[in-house]
Scaffold this motif. Structure first.
Motif, PDB file in Angstrom:
ATOM      1  N   HIS A   1       1.055  -1.136   0.109  1.00 57.28           N
ATOM      2  CA  HIS A   1      -0.067   0.033  -0.279  1.00 57.28           C
ATOM      3  C   HIS A   1       0.974   1.166  -0.079  1.00 57.28           C
ATOM      4  O   HIS A   1       1.783   1.260   0.708  1.00 57.28           O
ATOM      5  CB  HIS A   1      -0.951  -0.142   1.152  1.00 57.28           C
ATOM      6  CG  HIS A   1      -1.899  -0.857   1.223  1.00 57.28           C
ATOM      7  ND1 HIS A   1      -3.390  -0.470   0.814  1.00 57.28           N
ATOM      8  CD2 HIS A   1      -2.033  -2.311   1.406  1.00 57.28           C
ATOM      9  CE1 HIS A   1      -4.227  -1.813   1.157  1.00 57.28           C
ATOM     10  NE2 HIS A   1      -3.336  -2.817   1.108  1.00 57.28           N
ATOM     11  N   VAL A   2       0.711   2.145  -0.949  1.00 61.56           N
ATOM     12  CA  VAL A   2       1.429   3.116  -0.950  1.00 61.56           C
ATOM     13  C   VAL A   2       0.561   4.520  -1.095  1.00 61.56           C
ATOM     14  O   VAL A   2      -0.255   4.642  -1.958  1.00 61.56           O
ATOM     15  CB  VAL A   2       2.286   3.127  -2.301  1.00 61.56           C
ATOM     16  CG1 VAL A   2       3.043   4.587  -2.255  1.00 61.56           C
ATOM     17  CG2 VAL A   2       3.498   2.420  -2.050  1.00 61.56           C
ATOM     18  N   GLN A   3       0.923   5.733  -0.506  1.00 66.98           N
ATOM     19  CA  GLN A   3       0.220   6.774  -0.324  1.00 66.98           C
ATOM     20  C   GLN A   3       1.223   7.981  -1.033  1.00 66.98           C
ATOM     21  O   GLN A   3       2.245   7.958  -0.336  1.00 66.98           O
ATOM     22  CB  GLN A   3       0.043   7.158   1.286  1.00 66.98           C
ATOM     23  CG  GLN A   3      -1.494   7.268   1.414  1.00 66.98           C
ATOM     24  CD  GLN A   3      -1.715   7.680   2.593  1.00 66.98           C
ATOM     25  OE1 GLN A   3      -1.185   8.253   3.501  1.00 66.98           O
ATOM     26  NE2 GLN A   3      -2.956   7.400   3.227  1.00 66.98           N
TER      27      GLN A   3
ATOM     28  N   ASP B   1      -4.317   7.357  -1.704  1.00 64.39           N
ATOM     29  CA  ASP B   1      -3.942   5.983  -1.758  1.00 64.39           C
ATOM     30  C   ASP B   1      -3.678   5.903  -3.294  1.00 64.39           C
ATOM     31  O   ASP B   1      -4.658   5.779  -3.873  1.00 64.39           O
ATOM     32  CB  ASP B   1      -4.827   5.069  -1.045  1.00 64.39           C
ATOM     33  CG  ASP B   1      -5.035   5.063   0.471  1.00 64.39           C
ATOM     34  OD1 ASP B   1      -3.944   5.340   0.816  1.00 64.39           O
ATOM     35  OD2 ASP B   1      -6.237   5.507   0.800  1.00 64.39           O
TER      36      ASP B   1
ATOM     37  N   ASP C   1      -1.762  12.623   0.386  1.00 64.92           N
ATOM     38  CA  ASP C   1      -3.048  12.042   0.820  1.00 64.92           C
ATOM     39  C   ASP C   1      -3.824  11.062   0.368  1.00 64.92           C
ATOM     40  O   ASP C   1      -4.963  10.272   0.798  1.00 64.92           O
ATOM     41  CB  ASP C   1      -3.849  13.012   1.500  1.00 64.92           C
ATOM     42  CG  ASP C   1      -3.400  13.937   2.571  1.00 64.92           C
ATOM     43  OD1 ASP C   1      -2.409  13.551   3.534  1.00 64.92           O
ATOM     44  OD2 ASP C   1      -3.908  15.085   2.597  1.00 64.92           O
TER      45      ASP C   1
ATOM     46  N   LYS D   1      -2.692  -0.205  -3.718  1.00 62.11           N
ATOM     47  CA  LYS D   1      -3.934  -0.669  -2.698  1.00 62.11           C
ATOM     48  C   LYS D   1      -3.806  -2.161  -2.655  1.00 62.11           C
ATOM     49  O   LYS D   1      -4.461  -2.913  -2.907  1.00 62.11           O
ATOM     50  CB  LYS D   1      -5.104  -0.228  -3.137  1.00 62.11           C
ATOM     51  CG  LYS D   1      -5.442   1.327  -3.456  1.00 62.11           C
ATOM     52  CD  LYS D   1      -6.788   1.545  -4.227  1.00 62.11           C
ATOM     53  CE  LYS D   1      -6.743   3.030  -4.433  1.00 62.11           C
ATOM     54  NZ  LYS D   1      -7.785   3.450  -5.442  1.00 62.11           N
TER      55      LYS D   1
ATOM     56  N   THR E   1       2.344   2.477   3.483  1.00 59.91           N
ATOM     57  CA  THR E   1       1.528   2.488   4.706  1.00 59.91           C
ATOM     58  C   THR E   1       1.348   0.913   4.932  1.00 59.91           C
ATOM     59  O   THR E   1       0.991   0.707   6.296  1.00 59.91           O
ATOM     60  CB  THR E   1       0.050   3.104   4.433  1.00 59.91           C
ATOM     61  OG1 THR E   1      -0.599   2.486   3.404  1.00 59.91           O
ATOM     62  CG2 THR E   1       0.467   4.439   4.254  1.00 59.91           C
ATOM     63  N   ASP E   2       1.376   0.111   4.193  1.00 63.59           N
ATOM     64  CA  ASP E   2       1.173  -1.442   4.747  1.00 63.59           C
ATOM     65  C   ASP E   2       2.194  -2.350   3.531  1.00 63.59           C
ATOM     66  O   ASP E   2       2.144  -1.650   2.379  1.00 63.59           O
ATOM     67  CB  ASP E   2      -0.079  -1.691   4.665  1.00 63.59           C
ATOM     68  CG  ASP E   2      -0.314  -2.930   5.461  1.00 63.59           C
ATOM     69  OD1 ASP E   2       0.523  -3.443   6.063  1.00 63.59           O
ATOM     70  OD2 ASP E   2      -1.790  -3.195   5.464  1.00 63.59           O
TER      71      ASP E   2
ATOM     72  N   SER F   1       8.272   3.773  -5.816  1.00 68.72           N
ATOM     73  CA  SER F   1       8.306   3.264  -4.370  1.00 68.72           C
ATOM     74  C   SER F   1       9.197   2.092  -4.062  1.00 68.72           C
ATOM     75  O   SER F   1       9.881   2.253  -3.148  1.00 68.72           O
ATOM     76  CB  SER F   1       6.849   2.466  -4.101  1.00 68.72           C
ATOM     77  OG  SER F   1       5.781   3.368  -4.273  1.00 68.72           O
TER      78      SER F   1
ATOM     79  N   GLU G   1       5.018   7.119   0.342  1.00 67.89           N
ATOM     80  CA  GLU G   1       4.873   6.662   1.888  1.00 67.89           C
ATOM     81  C   GLU G   1       4.311   4.951   1.704  1.00 67.89           C
ATOM     82  O   GLU G   1       2.998   4.956   1.163  1.00 67.89           O
ATOM     83  CB  GLU G   1       4.163   7.332   2.570  1.00 67.89           C
ATOM     84  CG  GLU G   1       4.356   7.135   4.154  1.00 67.89           C
ATOM     85  CD  GLU G   1       3.382   7.746   5.254  1.00 67.89           C
ATOM     86  OE1 GLU G   1       3.166   7.186   6.279  1.00 67.89           O
ATOM     87  OE2 GLU G   1       2.580   8.814   4.442  1.00 67.89           O
TER      88      GLU G   1
END
Ligand SMILES: Nc1ncnc2c1ncn2[C@@H]1O[C@H](COP(=O)(O)OP(=O)(O)OP(=O)(O)O)[C@@H](O)[C@H]1O
Ligand SMILES: [Mg+2]
Lengths: 251, 407
Positions: free
Chosen positions: A8-10, A15, A13, A18, A56-57, A46, A54
């Motif tokens: 998961h990349v942001q 996403d 703000d 996913k 995120t997961d 990424s 970023e």
């Protein structure tokens, strides 16, 4: 070689990726296709470690190590290479100097000696010749004033000199004329071996004809929604992305 | 600012011959009338003269360390002229073919261009008002080696010194002049240089400065005759206060000039460039490129003026200034000014102030350079272009090496 799990990349703000899963074995060539804005370049950035992307997961294993805890330059030294969709101009820094600085920085990070400058120049000249680029490009500033096709070929020169373990080619074929496309494909094929892997992001089937990928994936809305052999690329070329199930598109 | 005047006027002067003495008196009078630049003095509004006022100038007197001359490294054989604590030492220049050193005479000092109705040129007047040692270097034949003016001052240097140097190039003569500054201590060097380029002569003027607290206020004025060529390359790598006025007068046809400069600033350093190129007769040609990189709390100023007077028809001028802000606390003020009163001229000017792009930084890092290396390379690439036009490969190398080390 590369194992991406539930990534998961942001960006800002938003996403973008996913829950992306992808596994690339040593020596394999994987193609990633997908509609504009689906997150292909985001995946490349990424993996290369760009600030602002970023995670995120999820997790990414590269050659057995946790890629996500490395700085961008450490990833490069570990053998990851990203050929940019839009190679960046670096005014005032000459191409040959830059390439050598990059190679030496990677070698230093790996505890190797600096390259011999004569060997280095010979190797670079060889690559330029193979990609039918003029020697004078070495003395020019990195990508500055290069034509679109020259920029893309310059990425391939860098790849050949840096000899990565995994190269991600982000639309390197876009903007190339038919002959240049062949040269780039040949350049990739020359580098292919049992160890070295490639992730080739493309919109067109043409490059894949020369490269013959082991697998083709469709990235849509931040996820791999379809994987298959090269026949998938052919089908996409003919039918577009319309056949993707609507739920996947909306997800 | 009257205090500054008092402080600068305090130490007694050695006596000069009557014409020079008269000049000195006149300069003192002008200074008394108009004093030093104030905040509202346009040409000096970014140069923190007030900081000089706060310094202690009271300790003038014999400087114990005057004997200790620092030798400034130079990779070339050169005719060296050390200027330590403001004292010009020409003792190393004996009997060199084509080189004549003489004390400056009053008629060689031209004050017609000095503003005498406001404080704009106060430091040029101050240089005259406190004149003690002026020299004239005449170059009558092309020299094999460059001239090297090496300015240094010791850690104890707290005084103000006002050296004045005139260099004359005879017709057709080619010369290279190195001007290096390594000023330590907390004094002031208030330098005036007059350069006279006779017809067909060519001067390559290379300035490189790396000072600390001591301030440098330099006025360099070049007068060019027919087809003369003046090239200046400036590299400033710091100094608490560096003010450089660089004025080039293209007085006759086919005179040409190129002035390029780079300042890489950090901490609280300040560089203020004021350049003025006067095209008096056409066709004449000028080209200018100044680049300032300002990091930390530093401040860079570039004010470039191109003036094409009536009669400068068919002249050409290119002016560019590109600047990089490397910290949110740094400041850059840049102002190109173009004034054209001639016909059929071509003139271009450009000014940019920008920041390093994240994309470029990432691109370099993605190839293996760490962030510090990437930054240094980008800064270097940005600045080094100003030296591309330097024809001599070893000189260009010398400049770019200095720059690389500093970034
Ligand atoms: N810095 C950013 N801020 C906000 N959104 C961004 C940013 N960068 C990318 N995006 C968005 O992320 C999405 C994915 O972009 P990405 O560049 O990865 O697409 P792509 O699949 O490579 O597309 P293309 O085929 O056009 O190259 C897009 O919607 C894009 O607008
Ligand atoms: Mg993209």
């Amino acid at each position: 070689m590369l194992k991406i799990n539930n990534l998961h990349v942001q960006v800002g703000d938003k996403d973008i990726l996913k829950g992306l899963n992808l596994e690339v074995g040593p020596g394999e060539v994987h193609a990633i296709m997908g509609p504009n804005g689906s997150g292909k370049s985001t995946l490349g950035y990424s993996l290369a470690g760009r600030d602002g992307y970023e995670v995120t997961d999820g997790s990414v294993l590269f050659d057995g190590q946790n890629l996500l805890e490395l700085e961008a330059e450490e990833r490069a030294a570990a053998g990851l290479f990203l050929a940019f969709q839009y190679p960046v101009e670096i005014p005032g820094v000459n191409n040959a100097y830059f390439l050598r600085a990059a190679l030496n920085a990677q070698r230093k990070a790996r505890g190797e000696d600096e390259v011999d400058s004569i060997d280095f120049l010979r190797a670079v000249r060889e690559q330029l010749k193979a990609l039918q680029m003029d020697d004078s490009l070495l003395k020019r500033a990195v990508n500055e004033g290069f034509s679109g096709g020259e920029k893309k070929r310059n990425e391939m020169v860098q790849m050949a000199v840096l000899q990565p373990k995994l190269a991600i080619l982000d639309e390197t074929d876009s903007g190339l004329d038919i002959d240049a496309l062949k040269l780039v494909a040949e350049g990739v094929n020359r580098l292919r071996n049992d160890e070295r892997s490639f992730v080739v992001i493309t919109h067109y089937q043409r490059l894949l004809e020369h490269l013959v990928p082991d697998q083709v994936h469709v990235l849509s809305n931040g996820r791999i929604v379809e994987s298959g052999g090269r026949e998938l690329a052919e089908r996409l070329e003919q039918e577009g992305y319309g056949f993707l199930s609507p739920e996947e598109d909306a997800a | 600012m009257s205090e500054l005047l008092e402080q600068f006027s305090a130490p007694p002067l050695i006596e000069l011959e009557s014409d020079l003495e008269a000049l000195r008196k006149h300069a003192q009078k002008v200074l008394m009338q108009h004093g030093f630049p104030q905040r509202k003095t346009e040409a000096w509004k970014y140069t923190p003269i007030a900081a000089l006022e706060r310094r202690d100038w009271s300790s003038d007197g014999p400087d114990e360390s005057a004997a200790r001359t620092e030798s400034i490294e130079l990779p070339f054989d050169a005719h060296r002229i050390p200027v330590h604590n403001g004292q010009i030492d020409t003792s190393q220049l004996n009997e060199i073919d084509g080189l004549h050193i003489e004390p400056l005479r009053a008629e060689q000092i031209d004050t017609s261009a000095y503003v005498d109705h406001d404080p704009s040129d106060a430091f040029a007047w101050l240089n005259l008002a406190r004149l003690e040692q002026g020299i004239c270097i005449r170059v009558t034949h092309t020299l094999e080696r460059p001239l090297a003016l090496q300015f240094s001052s010791s850690d104890q240097f707290k005084q103000a010194a006002h050296p004045r140097i005139r260099i004359e190039l005879a017709e057709g003569v080619e010369a290279t002049l190195f001007e290096q500054h390594r000023l330590h201590g907390s004094g002031l060097i208030n330098l005036v240089m007059d350069l006279q380029l006779a017809a067909g002569s060519s001067l390559q003027h290379l300035m490189q400065r790396q000072n600390d607290e001591s301030a440098l206020i330099a006025r360099t004025e070049a007068q060019l005759e027919q087809a003369a060529h003046y090239q200046a390359y400036v590299l400033d790598l710091g100094g608490a206060l560096t003010r450089q006025d660089l004025k080039v007068h293209l007085n006759e046809s086919r005179a040409r000039t190129r002035i390029h400069g780079v300042a890489a600033l950090k901490d609280k350093q300040l560089v203020d460039y004021h350049t003025a190129i006067q095209h008096r007769v056409g066709p004449s040609h000028s080209e200018e490129d100044f680049r300032i990189l300002a990091d930390n709390h530093s401040m860079g100023v570039f004010n470039g003026r191109i003036h094409m007077l009536p009669g400068a028809d068919d002249s050409h001028s290119d002016m560019n200034t590109a600047n990089l802000l490397l910290s949110e606390h740094a400041r850059i003020n840049t102002k190109p000014e173009l004034e054209i009163h001639a016909e059929e001229v071509t003139a271009s000017h450009g000014a940019t102030v920008g920041q390093l792009e994240e994309a470029a930084r990432f691109y370099l890092r993605s190839r293996g350079l760490n962030d510090a290396e990437a930054l240094a390379l980008l800064k270097f690439g940005f600045a080094a272009a100003a030296f591309d036009a330097l024809e001599s490969e070893p000189l260009r190398q010398w400049f770019t090496d200095r720059l690389k080390q500093a970034l």
